[in-house]
Design a protein around this motif. Structure first.
Motif, PDB file in Angstrom:
ATOM      1  N   VAL A  87      46.658  24.366  29.585  1.00 37.38           N
ATOM      2  CA  VAL A  87      45.575  25.347  29.627  1.00 37.38           C
ATOM      3  C   VAL A  87      44.172  24.723  29.621  1.00 37.38           C
ATOM      4  CG1 VAL A  87      45.434  25.769  27.133  1.00 37.38           C
ATOM      5  CG2 VAL A  87      44.915  27.617  28.734  1.00 37.38           C
ATOM      6  N   PRO A  88      43.943  23.527  29.059  1.00 34.51           N
ATOM      7  CA  PRO A  88      42.594  22.954  29.172  1.00 34.51           C
ATOM      8  C   PRO A  88      42.093  22.856  30.608  1.00 34.51           C
ATOM      9  CG  PRO A  88      43.815  21.767  27.503  1.00 34.51           C
ATOM     10  CD  PRO A  88      44.795  22.700  28.159  1.00 34.51           C
ATOM     11  N   ALA A  89      42.995  22.613  31.563  1.00 32.50           N
ATOM     12  CA  ALA A  89      42.556  22.508  32.958  1.00 32.50           C
ATOM     13  C   ALA A  89      41.981  23.828  33.454  1.00 32.50           C
ATOM     14  CB  ALA A  89      43.730  22.077  33.837  1.00 32.50           C
ATOM     15  N   LYS A 148      63.866   9.371  37.243  1.00 35.27           N
ATOM     16  CA  LYS A 148      62.672  10.195  37.471  1.00 35.27           C
ATOM     17  C   LYS A 148      61.498   9.324  37.910  1.00 35.27           C
ATOM     18  CE  LYS A 148      59.215  13.103  37.114  1.00 35.27           C
ATOM     19  NZ  LYS A 148      58.503  13.249  35.854  1.00 35.27           N
ATOM     20  N   ALA A 149      60.755   9.826  38.905  1.00 40.57           N
ATOM     21  CA  ALA A 149      59.537   9.143  39.327  1.00 40.57           C
ATOM     22  C   ALA A 149      58.457  10.179  39.604  1.00 40.57           C
ATOM     23  CB  ALA A 149      59.788   8.289  40.568  1.00 40.57           C
ATOM     24  N   GLN A 150      57.266   9.963  39.056  1.00 44.41           N
ATOM     25  CA  GLN A 150      56.131  10.856  39.314  1.00 44.41           C
ATOM     26  C   GLN A 150      54.978  10.082  39.937  1.00 44.41           C
ATOM     27  OE1 GLN A 150      55.705  12.460  35.332  1.00 44.41           O
ATOM     28  NE2 GLN A 150      53.983  11.085  34.912  1.00 44.41           N
ATOM     29  N   HIS A 151      55.350   9.184  40.842  1.00 41.08           N
ATOM     30  CA  HIS A 151      54.341   8.342  41.469  1.00 41.08           C
ATOM     31  C   HIS A 151      53.474   9.098  42.460  1.00 41.08           C
ATOM     32  CE1 HIS A 151      58.035   8.231  43.824  1.00 41.08           C
ATOM     33  NE2 HIS A 151      57.314   7.964  44.885  1.00 41.08           N
ATOM     34  N   ALA A 152      53.779  10.368  42.733  1.00 40.55           N
ATOM     35  CA  ALA A 152      52.909  11.167  43.602  1.00 40.55           C
ATOM     36  C   ALA A 152      51.502  11.294  43.033  1.00 40.55           C
ATOM     37  CB  ALA A 152      53.506  12.555  43.815  1.00 40.55           C
ATOM     38  N   TYR A 153      51.337  11.018  41.732  1.00 43.31           N
ATOM     39  CA  TYR A 153      50.004  11.052  41.139  1.00 43.31           C
ATOM     40  C   TYR A 153      49.150   9.873  41.588  1.00 43.31           C
ATOM     41  CZ  TYR A 153      50.692  14.920  37.851  1.00 43.31           C
ATOM     42  OH  TYR A 153      50.882  16.161  37.300  1.00 43.31           O
ATOM     43  N   TYR A 202      51.658  20.003  43.000  1.00 44.84           N
ATOM     44  CA  TYR A 202      50.447  20.128  42.199  1.00 44.84           C
ATOM     45  C   TYR A 202      50.283  19.039  41.143  1.00 44.84           C
ATOM     46  CZ  TYR A 202      46.715  22.922  40.021  1.00 44.84           C
ATOM     47  OH  TYR A 202      45.525  23.379  39.544  1.00 44.84           O
ATOM     48  N   TYR A 203      49.023  18.652  40.906  1.00 39.97           N
ATOM     49  CA  TYR A 203      48.667  17.701  39.861  1.00 39.97           C
ATOM     50  C   TYR A 203      48.195  18.435  38.602  1.00 39.97           C
ATOM     51  CZ  TYR A 203      48.241  13.576  43.000  1.00 39.97           C
ATOM     52  OH  TYR A 203      48.472  12.541  43.864  1.00 39.97           O
ATOM     53  N   ALA A 204      48.538  17.918  37.459  1.00 37.26           N
ATOM     54  CA  ALA A 204      47.922  18.370  36.212  1.00 37.26           C
ATOM     55  C   ALA A 204      46.468  17.907  36.173  1.00 37.26           C
ATOM     56  CB  ALA A 204      48.684  17.803  35.016  1.00 37.26           C
ATOM     57  N   GLY A 205      45.652  18.629  35.410  1.00 34.21           N
ATOM     58  CA  GLY A 205      44.265  18.211  35.223  1.00 34.21           C
ATOM     59  C   GLY A 205      43.315  18.860  36.212  1.00 34.21           C
ATOM     60  N   ASN A 206      42.205  18.182  36.484  1.00 30.59           N
ATOM     61  CA  ASN A 206      41.148  18.731  37.336  1.00 30.59           C
ATOM     62  C   ASN A 206      40.587  17.664  38.259  1.00 30.59           C
ATOM     63  OD1 ASN A 206      40.768  20.123  34.432  1.00 30.59           O
ATOM     64  ND2 ASN A 206      40.278  21.621  36.015  1.00 30.59           N
ATOM     65  N   ASP A 207      40.188  18.093  39.447  1.00 26.33           N
ATOM     66  CA  ASP A 207      39.259  17.359  40.315  1.00 26.33           C
ATOM     67  C   ASP A 207      39.793  16.029  40.838  1.00 26.33           C
ATOM     68  OD1 ASP A 207      37.549  19.450  39.636  1.00 26.33           O
ATOM     69  OD2 ASP A 207      36.673  18.331  37.969  1.00 26.33           O
ATOM     70  N   ARG A 208      41.121  15.949  41.084  1.00 23.21           N
ATOM     71  CA  ARG A 208      41.644  14.661  41.584  1.00 23.21           C
ATOM     72  C   ARG A 208      42.976  14.855  42.287  1.00 23.21           C
ATOM     73  NH1 ARG A 208      45.511  12.322  38.256  1.00 23.21           N
ATOM     74  NH2 ARG A 208      46.056  13.572  36.441  1.00 23.21           N
ATOM     75  N   MET A 209      43.065  15.760  43.265  1.00 19.24           N
ATOM     76  CA  MET A 209      44.332  16.034  43.916  1.00 19.24           C
ATOM     77  C   MET A 209      44.205  15.894  45.436  1.00 19.24           C
ATOM     78  SD  MET A 209      46.932  19.273  43.490  1.00 19.24           S
ATOM     79  CE  MET A 209      45.762  20.480  44.126  1.00 19.24           C
TER      80      MET A 209
END
Length: 441
Positions: free
Chosen positions: A47-49, A214-219, A281-288
């Protein structure tokens, strides 16, 4: 006589829900370092995002999780306009579920209610509280956690309930760390041959109790995969070893990453483990950068390794239609609604309905909370059940499924499909053997 919708709702409420994706902290960390107060807990997760997107200052958002920043009332007041703007987003709804359904606070809760709820948090932060909350309140069958490391060992706080993924993200990024590999495997990695041996050693040691890879290298890189030769990978490895991962060109990192990714897939096949991949989708803000996150970037990998069970996570939001097409076309693709209900619940309802009329029903998983704390995972489980009920109820009301068919679909999406894909019973037996036969469920 109960309506079809109420019968369906009761079935969904009663069916154990497999949780295919979490980042849950281990019991000791939860007990010793969990949320200091209820306000920290409510606003810790995603929710902070949304608050920041709604205009809250980063400082005010950070204060929500810092008791030293002020009393409960002042910290809550600091985000009040933004909170009122996002109460009905998926993230905001999850906060309200946590406050009202789990902590028992009234809909118009404030600082006094937060203070009164503190005793419940203290109880859950005792040994055993984590599992009790997830299993009894959340109705969760078991959890699958990516805690960012290779070891997958029986969890003493719930062997057979808490499962773990072997992480492969660093390898997919071409980030090979010889010191870490030496500590884990006892092998010195100096060339491609020794790297292969170290990777195989990780699987030999941890695959028996692991639930998946598991891999989350899409970030940090594109999901697009290319076949790489040993010669190409060997040159890239030497560059990384001599200059450091952060000091080589992106193409060098991608070359080594693609090669390591493929070896991880081959080992997953050998050890009968699904391979989970963050998509969308990426978690967080302003970097996708959206060009990275399409599930369609994976087509070459999917076609190359048809014997691997690929689990594409988060419905590749906002590219759900593309993921439905992949699951329909590729025999080895499964789609996971983990995190998706809280990102965008209406799109997730639509995704379920489109999936059911395009792709095989045995290839969709209903839930994963994608959280660190069990309180949040439990709230997300309640949220998922509610929105899954809406999706399947709409199928019944539109005359596209009978009530019995909708209930059967719910059972598949919530539990049966996961048991089949992840070989849950066999993994429980392996964990039981490793744990000396104690506490298998």
């Amino acid at each position: 006589m109960p309506s079809m919708a109420s019968d369906l709702s009761e079935h969904i409420q009663a069916t154990p829900l497999c949780d295919t994706h979490e980042h849950l902290d281990k019991e000791r960390i939860w007990v010793e370092e969990g949320p200091a107060d209820v306000l920290c807990d409510l606003f810790r997760n995603y929710v902070p995002a949304d608050l920041i997107s709604a205009g809250a200052s980063p400082g005010a958002v950070q204060a929500l999780s810092r008791p030293e920043a002020g009393d409960l009332e002042s910290r809550l007041k600091g985000v009040d306009p933004a909170w009122r703007a996002i109460r009905h987003t998926g993230y905001g709804e999850a906060v309200r579920i946590l406050a009202e359904e789990i902590y028992g606070m009234p809909p118009d809760w404030g600082a006094a209610d937060l203070e009164a709820a503190q005793a419940k948090l203290a109880d859950w932060r005792r040994p055993g509280g984590r599992r009790r909350l997830l299993q009894e309140t959340g109705g969760i069958d078991h959890t699958q956690t990516d805690d960012g490391c290779w070891p997958c060992l029986p969890d003493a706080s719930g062997p057979g309930f808490f499962f773990y993924d072997i992480t492969w993200a660093a390898f997919c990024n071409g980030d090979v760390r010889p010191a870490d590999l030496a500590e884990e495997t006892g092998l010195t990695v100096g060339d491609l041959s020794s790297l292969r041996l170290a990777m195989a050693a990780i699987f030999t040691r941890y695959a028996p109790c692991a639930i998946a890879v598991k891999a989350q290298h899409a970030y940090s890189r594109t999901l697009h995969w290319r076949e790489r030769t040993d010669a190409e990978a060997a040159a890239a490895l030497q560059a990384v070893l001599s200059r450091g991962h952060g000091n080589v060109p992106e193409e060098t990192r991608l070359t080594l990453g693609d090669w390591c990714w493929a070896r991880g897939v081959e080992l997953a096949i050998e050890h009968d483990l699904p391979f989970k991949l963050h998509t969308g989708y990426y978690a967080g803000n302003d970097r996708m950068p959206v060009s990275r996150i399409h599930g369609g970037n994976l087509c070459a990998l999917l076609a190359r390794y048809l014997d691997c069970r690929f689990v594409l996570m988060h419905i590749a939001y906002p590219y759900g239609d593309e993921l439905v097409a992949l699951a329909k076309h590729y025999r080895n693709v499964y789609a996971d609604l983990c995190w998706a209900w809280s990102i965008d619940p209406f799109s997730s309802v639509d995704f379920v309905r489109r999936f059911l009329h395009a792709a095989p029903v045995n290839k969709l998983f209903a839930f994963g909370g994608d959280t660190h704390w069990p309180t949040s995972a439990t709230a997300y489980a309640i949220q998922a059940r509610r929105w899954l009920t809406r999706a399947l109820q709409a199928e019944v009301e539109d005359g596209l499924m009978s009530e019995a068919e909708a209930m059967a679909a719910a059972s598949r999406l919530m539990r049966d499909n996961q048991y089949d894909c992840f070989r849950v019973e066999a993994r429980r037996e392996s964990v039981a053997a490793a744990a000396g036969g104690k506490g298998v469920r």
